[in-house]
Design a protein around this motif. Structure first.
Motif, PDB file in Angstrom:
ATOM      1  N   SER A  39      11.888 -16.863 -21.513  1.00 24.17           N
ATOM      2  CA  SER A  39      10.956 -17.971 -21.659  1.00 24.17           C
ATOM      3  C   SER A  39       9.642 -17.441 -22.215  1.00 24.17           C
ATOM      4  O   SER A  39       9.095 -16.468 -21.688  1.00 24.17           O
ATOM      5  N   ASP A  51       5.925 -18.780 -24.568  1.00 25.32           N
ATOM      6  CA  ASP A  51       5.202 -19.814 -25.306  1.00 25.32           C
ATOM      7  C   ASP A  51       3.968 -19.215 -25.946  1.00 25.32           C
ATOM      8  O   ASP A  51       3.414 -18.226 -25.461  1.00 25.32           O
ATOM      9  N   ILE A  88      10.780 -13.501 -34.034  1.00 27.08           N
ATOM     10  CA  ILE A  88      10.069 -14.745 -33.775  1.00 27.08           C
ATOM     11  C   ILE A  88       8.920 -14.814 -34.757  1.00 27.08           C
ATOM     12  O   ILE A  88       8.257 -13.805 -35.010  1.00 27.08           O
ATOM     13  N   CYS A  96      17.172 -19.743 -36.202  1.00 29.96           N
ATOM     14  CA  CYS A  96      16.858 -21.138 -35.895  1.00 29.96           C
ATOM     15  C   CYS A  96      15.444 -21.411 -36.371  1.00 29.96           C
ATOM     16  O   CYS A  96      14.567 -20.547 -36.243  1.00 29.96           O
ATOM     17  N   GLU A 135       7.173 -23.046 -28.110  1.00 25.90           N
ATOM     18  CA  GLU A 135       7.829 -22.581 -26.888  1.00 25.90           C
ATOM     19  C   GLU A 135       9.304 -22.364 -27.164  1.00 25.90           C
ATOM     20  O   GLU A 135       9.939 -23.136 -27.879  1.00 25.90           O
ATOM     21  N   ARG A 136       9.846 -21.310 -26.597  1.00 25.44           N
ATOM     22  CA  ARG A 136      11.287 -21.054 -26.652  1.00 25.44           C
ATOM     23  C   ARG A 136      11.751 -20.643 -25.259  1.00 25.44           C
ATOM     24  O   ARG A 136      11.156 -19.769 -24.634  1.00 25.44           O
ATOM     25  N   ASN A 137      12.768 -21.317 -24.743  1.00 23.84           N
ATOM     26  CA  ASN A 137      13.356 -20.931 -23.471  1.00 23.84           C
ATOM     27  C   ASN A 137      14.871 -21.047 -23.575  1.00 23.84           C
ATOM     28  O   ASN A 137      15.414 -21.284 -24.663  1.00 23.84           O
ATOM     29  N   GLU A 156      15.796 -24.888 -24.799  1.00 22.39           N
ATOM     30  CA  GLU A 156      15.373 -25.504 -26.047  1.00 22.39           C
ATOM     31  C   GLU A 156      14.239 -24.714 -26.673  1.00 22.39           C
ATOM     32  O   GLU A 156      13.658 -23.818 -26.058  1.00 22.39           O
ATOM     33  N   ALA A 157      13.945 -25.080 -27.911  1.00 20.51           N
ATOM     34  CA  ALA A 157      12.749 -24.584 -28.604  1.00 20.51           C
ATOM     35  C   ALA A 157      11.908 -25.785 -28.990  1.00 20.51           C
ATOM     36  O   ALA A 157      12.435 -26.872 -29.264  1.00 20.51           O
ATOM     37  N   THR A 187      11.914 -30.391 -31.731  1.00 19.88           N
ATOM     38  CA  THR A 187      12.663 -29.665 -30.707  1.00 19.88           C
ATOM     39  C   THR A 187      14.062 -29.360 -31.207  1.00 19.88           C
ATOM     40  O   THR A 187      14.590 -30.042 -32.085  1.00 19.88           O
ATOM     41  N   ALA A 215      19.183 -25.368 -27.228  1.00 15.48           N
ATOM     42  CA  ALA A 215      19.908 -24.100 -27.246  1.00 15.48           C
ATOM     43  C   ALA A 215      21.396 -24.372 -27.072  1.00 15.48           C
ATOM     44  O   ALA A 215      21.790 -25.440 -26.600  1.00 15.48           O
TER      45      ALA A 215
END
Length: 1089
Positions: A752, A754, A778, A799, A820-822, A825-826, A837, A840
């Motif tokens: 996680s 952000d 990233i 992605c 944010e990426r977790n 979802e992103a 959005t 994942a």
């Protein structure tokens, strides 16, 4: 370097990341002996074989026997290769090859293991959403280390993908060593009491460790009693381990299922699970498999308050009555160890410290339960009924997380009507199948049946009358009537509607209800248990999209990825977080609903008032309410001691002054004193001021002495603590050139992460940040004046998310970017525009693994004969004069001063690094060459131009132009062209240059070096925020002495002497040098021009 007129970038940055690591870390001891190569041919089996020369016995690594490996008859996902290792061993690594001398290989596969050759379990890696990467050719060996190692006798390789132009082909090896095992089997009525020998008890910490396996969801693992009701009990409750701790005045343990710490899930799967409990003065720490959790307990609990005995398998406390009897454990325990003492070994020797009640065995039985996994809503299993019977019955057990799904349908003959049994809202719904458009009728029973536990169902039909019972509870039995007869002998359809025949009618009648996703076992029809292995072999019934002999259920809420106390729920394919009442939002409750400061609310245009403040954003601190004064003016705050420290300066003064404001201004009523109140007058005097030294605030105490004398009085008034401004909010930085950069410390965001910041610029594009890993990356960038892009790769493919603004973002105003990426979802949001959005993959997640500095400029690797050309003006017509050299000036472009900057790395000399040619045949060249005497182009430049350049070039800037960026970034400029092999590269920078070179962005696909994936590897990354384009300063290695000579035909530049000749012109030499690791960094040199 020159500045970029009218274009600069300012950024405000907030970085936050959260990561979870496995509870257990490290490396296994030396345990890597080959386990497969010496096995007899009888140890190999498979789903099928193409021919006798492709049999599984030829699947040994590096062997060329037979056809050179195993190949199944048909290449599909139902094939498997199985190996019997002879005994239960510890497996620490696996390796694969393709078929020797063929085009047959597997590109990815799943690894499964079992003790008995039944009830297989998939080996899951925490950083992977699927199985293992396989081979890219037939001969190379790809090895994967397993951490934690697995213990099993049987291994099964299931190909998932293979060479699309050929067949499945495998050769395999497993590595490990012998596994020491002392086991004891409890039958559900027995238990074992172990009494300590005094010298075996550790004075500091008591440690109990063991392994267990069972098919029962409830039972006591161990219990330790004490005085005054003190006790510790570890119990399996509904497939979870619950640690109950009683201390103080409690007289009995808590009732089953009430209170206690829960850890683990689905532990009744018939596979081994590891438990370790440490008890010390600091409390307790419980570890179950890979997950660990500390628990507070009184310091004296472990030793002074507990008896020197432990019972395993049940609560065996002679002479002590139990108000809440617990269910004894039924299954196997292995390697029970208390402070280094082998408890099972003592029991086998019938030691005096062991008391056994009931019947135990020192060997572990293997119940032959064969489950089946329904992978999707289309999974289907058809089994024949028993013709000629007067009545029909079917029973089975199921487990699932889904609230709805068709479990069973029966009576599919045309016109027969039939009935269905389905889950709806976690309850069983049974009734006749309705005609299309008709409402479903019938009866419901059970509640919460989608809890992941095994539930039993029994259905009985006697010519139109149905009865259903759940979990052997007679009170749950419901009855219904089927208007059209269901005939004995009709087929039973489990899961989704059949694919052929009356399947379409079935689908229409059930409406939106999909097929069951979950596990079934112990299927019995008319009193006869169904052999699912025979079904798997095609001897009985038929099936589709089914995995037989394994239950593939996963608890996606363990560990709980819902942050900030969010509540996790799940389906068969995904988990969901309920973030209500947490103060956070997002797929994993990661993003705060509140701003980090009053200043942030003020920036959004809010008026003064009470607001919830979350100072660390997505960090662990909880939000709190504060009054925000949005008016301008001097901040007021009053002090006395944050850490209870003593200060003798007062309002208006400064620390260490020992006086008040009047003393500082030298206007006190009595010049002898530093405060008015010290004058000791017969009238009231006062000292007023502001305490503003924030490191000492807030005021926690005011002490006034010398007020007890006759006629002496004192009074004070403490104003409110007021905060204004935010140093973290307005920590802006300006980037005035394309070569500006910032460097931040390493941060980790495996699961996680952000990023949020404000920016303003007049530039049309620029990279905000970019961070690379071996394959992961990233990136955030302003791609065009009205578009922001967020792209990343976490190992399962690139992605990208973009947000388009209706107005330009390059308007020199502040704009807010949140990314944010977790694991769910992103998200990307710009200002208050609708966020972009992307979900994942539902079948798991990968860790984001970054290991380099964050590069925000463009570097490129040039192969032999390659070049990048940048035209400063577009060609206006075919007749326009143009040079074929590296760049051309055209039309009215006139340069009175040139500013050029770049860095390079090469072992080739001579090399043409840069060539600039004007419309008037004036030129400038930068070459790496011998110093020899040199028309329009001198001989030395001609020689260097003929050879070109092979090596790495980075941070190239000519005036305000960045040619490498124009050539290599997405949406290549029409002014840039590339000839030959030119690829974006980090040029060997960072601690692990060779690994970083394997990274390929989505826009720049490139080869990925084969490696040996090692589980548990720790990686880090650095963060740098740049403007339009920023420069990374590379460490450069050059084996030759260099001479840089600048030529211009009109003598604008003067040639200079060059050092001696460089050595090595082979491109391979450069590639080897680029792979030099950290040990060589001290000898590298960097050159900037």
């Amino acid at each position: 370097m020159g500045s970029v007129p009218g274009a600069f970038l300012q950024t405000l940055l907030v970085l936050s990341a959260q990561s979870w690591g496995a509870a257990l870390a490290g490396s296994p001891y030396h345990c890597e002996e080959p386990l497969v190569s010496t096995l007899p041919s009888s140890s190999f089996s498979s789903s099928s074989e193409l021919s006798s020369s492709h049999s599984p016995s030829f699947a040994r690594l590096n062997r060329r026997d037979g056809a050179g490996g195993w190949t199944p008859l048909v290449s599909n996902k139902n094939q498997w290769l199985q190996i019997d290792l002879g005994e239960r061993v510890e497996v620490t690594a696996v390796a694969t090859q393709g078929g020797y001398g063929s085009s047959d290989w597997v590109t990815s596969y799943i690894l499964m293991f079992s003790d008995s050759g039944r009830n297989w379990k998939q080996y899951w890696r925490e950083d992977s959403i699927s199985g293992f990467l396989g081979n890219a050719n037939a001969d190379s060996v790809v090895q994967h280390r397993l951490w934690p190692p697995l213990e099993a006798r049987h291994l099964r390789f299931l190909p998932v993908a293979w060479n699309p132009d050929s067949r499945i082909g495998m050769r395999v090896e497993a590595y490990g060593c012998a596994h020491r095992s002392e086991v004891i089997d409890f039958d559900g009525e027995s238990s074992l009491l172990y009494r300590f020998i005094q010298n075996t008890r550790s004075p500091g910490t008591d440690i109990i460790s063991l392994k267990f396996k069972t098919l029962q969801s409830d039972g006591i693992l161990f219990h330790r009693d004490g005085q005054n009701g003190n006790c510790i009990t570890l119990e399996l409750v509904k497939g979870k381990l619950i640690l109950f701790i009683n201390s103080g005045n409690a007289t009995q343990p808590s009732p089953p299922g009430q209170g206690g710490l829960a850890l683990g899930s689905l532990l009744d799967d018939g596979h081994w699970h590891t438990v370790r409990l440490e008890c010390s003065g600091q409390g307790l720490n419980l570890t179950v498999d890979r997950h660990s959790r500390p628990i507070w307990a009184p310091a004296e609990l472990c030793h002074a308050d507990l008896d020197p005995e432990i019972s395993f398998g049940g609560i065996l406390a002679p002479g002590k009555p139990m108000v809440f009897p617990r269910k004894n454990f039924r299954g196997c325990l292995e390697n029970i160890n208390f402070n280094g003492e082998d408890v099972i070994g003592l029991a086998k020797q019938q030691g005096p410290q062991i008391l056994v009640t009931g019947t135990v065995a020192f060997a572990c039985a293997h119940p032959q339960t064969v489950p089946a996994t329904f992978l999707s809503a289309q999974s289907h299993l058809a089994l024949p009924g028993s013709p000629g019977a007067d009545a029909a019955s079917v029973s089975f057990q199921f487990r699932t997380w889904n609230r709805a799904g068709l479990l069973l349908s029966w009576g599919t003959r045309p016109g027969s009507g039939g009935f269905f049994l389905a889950l709806q809202d976690g309850r069983l719904h049974v009734g006749p199948r309705a005609s299309p458009g008709q409402a479903q009728s019938g009866a419901r029973t059970g509640v919460g049946l989608n809890d992941g536990q095994w539930h039993s169902v029994s259905v009985t039909s006697t010519w139109g009358h149905l009865s259903v019972m759940v979990d052997d509870d007679v009170a749950s039995t419901v009855h219904t009537t089927v208007p059209v007869g269901v005939h004995p002998g009709d087929a039973y359809h489990f899961g989704g509607c059949p694919a052929h025949g009356s399947g379409s009618d079935c689908s229409r009648s059930l409406g939106p209800l999909g097929g069951f996703q979950g596990c079934l076992r112990l299927i019995s029809i008319d009193g006869q248990e169904v052999d699912l292995i025979s079904v798997q072999q095609g001897a009985v019934g038929n099936f589709s999209d089914l995995l037989i002999d394994t239950c593939g259920i996963l608890d996606r809420c363990l560990p709980n990825y819902c942050e900030h106390e969010g509540t996790c729920s799940q389906t068969w394919t995904a988990f969901h977080c309920d973030c209500s009442s947490t103060g956070y939002t997002g797929a994993t409750c990661h993003r705060s609903l509140y701003e980090p400061s009053c200043e942030a609310y003020k920036h959004l245009g809010h008026a003064s008032g009470f607001y919830n403040i979350d100072p660390d954003g997505s960090g662990p601190l909880k939000p709190f309410q504060a009054f925000c004064n949005m008016t301008d003016g001097t901040a007021l705050s009053w002090w006395a001691g944050r850490a209870n420290e003593t200060h003798t300066y007062w309002g208006g003064s400064f620390p260490g002054a020992h006086q008040c404001a009047c003393g500082l201004e030298r206007d006190c009523l009595d010049p002898q004193y530093g405060c008015n109140c010290d004058a000791d007058r017969d009238e009231w005097t006062s000292d007023v001021g502001v305490l503003s030294h924030r490191e000492h605030l807030p005021v926690t105490q005011i002490v006034i002495t010398d007020a007890d004398r006759p006629g002496s009085e004192a009074a004070y008034k403490l104003g409110p603590l007021q905060c204004q401004g935010d140093g973290s909010f307005w920590n802006s930085a300006s980037f005035h050139t394309e070569a500006s950069y910032l460097h931040f410390p390493t941060f980790h965001g495996e699961l996680s992460a952000d990023v949020s910041f404000f920016f303003k610029t007049t530039a049309s594009s620029g990279v905000f940040l970019e961070n690379l890993g071996i394959t992961d990356f990233i990136s955030l960038e302003l791609r065009s004046p009205a578009e922001v892009a967020f792209s990343f790769d976490v190992g399962n493919g690139p992605c990208e998310l973009t947000v388009q603004s209706p107005t330009p973002l390059s308007d020199n105003r502040w704009h807010l970017v949140r990314a944010e990426r977790n694991v769910k979802e992103a998200l990307l949001q710009v200002d208050l525009l609708p966020p972009s959005t992307r979900q994942a993959p539902e079948d798991g997640h990968r860790l984001l693994q970054l290991n380099s500095q964050l590069f925000v400029e463009i570097s490129a690797y040039f192969g032999t004969g390659s070049s990048v050309t940048y035209n400063f003006q577009e060609y206006h017509s075919p007749s326009t004069n143009a040079s074929s050299h590296a760049a051309s000036f055209q039309g009215e472009t006139t340069l009175t001063q040139e500013t050029i900057a770049f860095s390079f790395r090469t072992v080739q000399a001579p090399s043409l690094l840069l060539y600039v040619d004007s419309f008037y045949k004036e030129y400038l060249s930068v070459i790496l060459a011998k110093n020899e005497p040199g028309g329009h182009v001198d001989a030395e430049t001609a020689r260097a131009g003929a050879r070109g350049f092979s090596g790495c070039l980075s941070a190239l800037q000519f005036q305000r132009v960045a040619p490498l960026k124009a050539a290599l970034l997405p949406g290549r400029s029409g002014r840039a062209s590339v000839r030959g092999p030119v690829a974006r590269s980090s040029c060997g920078a960072g601690e692990d240059a060779a690994r970083e070179r394997t990274h390929a962005r989505a826009e720049y696909p490139g080869p990925v070096d084969e490696g040996e994936p090692i589980a548990g590897e720790t990686r880090g990354d650095s963060a740098v925020i740049g403007g339009v384009i920023a420069v990374v300063m590379f460490f450069l290695l050059c084996l030759a002495a260099i001479a840089v000579r600048l030529y211009q035909q009109r003598n604008l530049y003067t040639p200079k002497e060059a050092p001696p000749e460089s050595h090595g012109t082979n491109e391979a030499v450069l590639r080897r040098e680029l792979s030099v690791q950290n040990a060589a960094r001290g000898t590298q040199k960097e050159y900037f021009v």
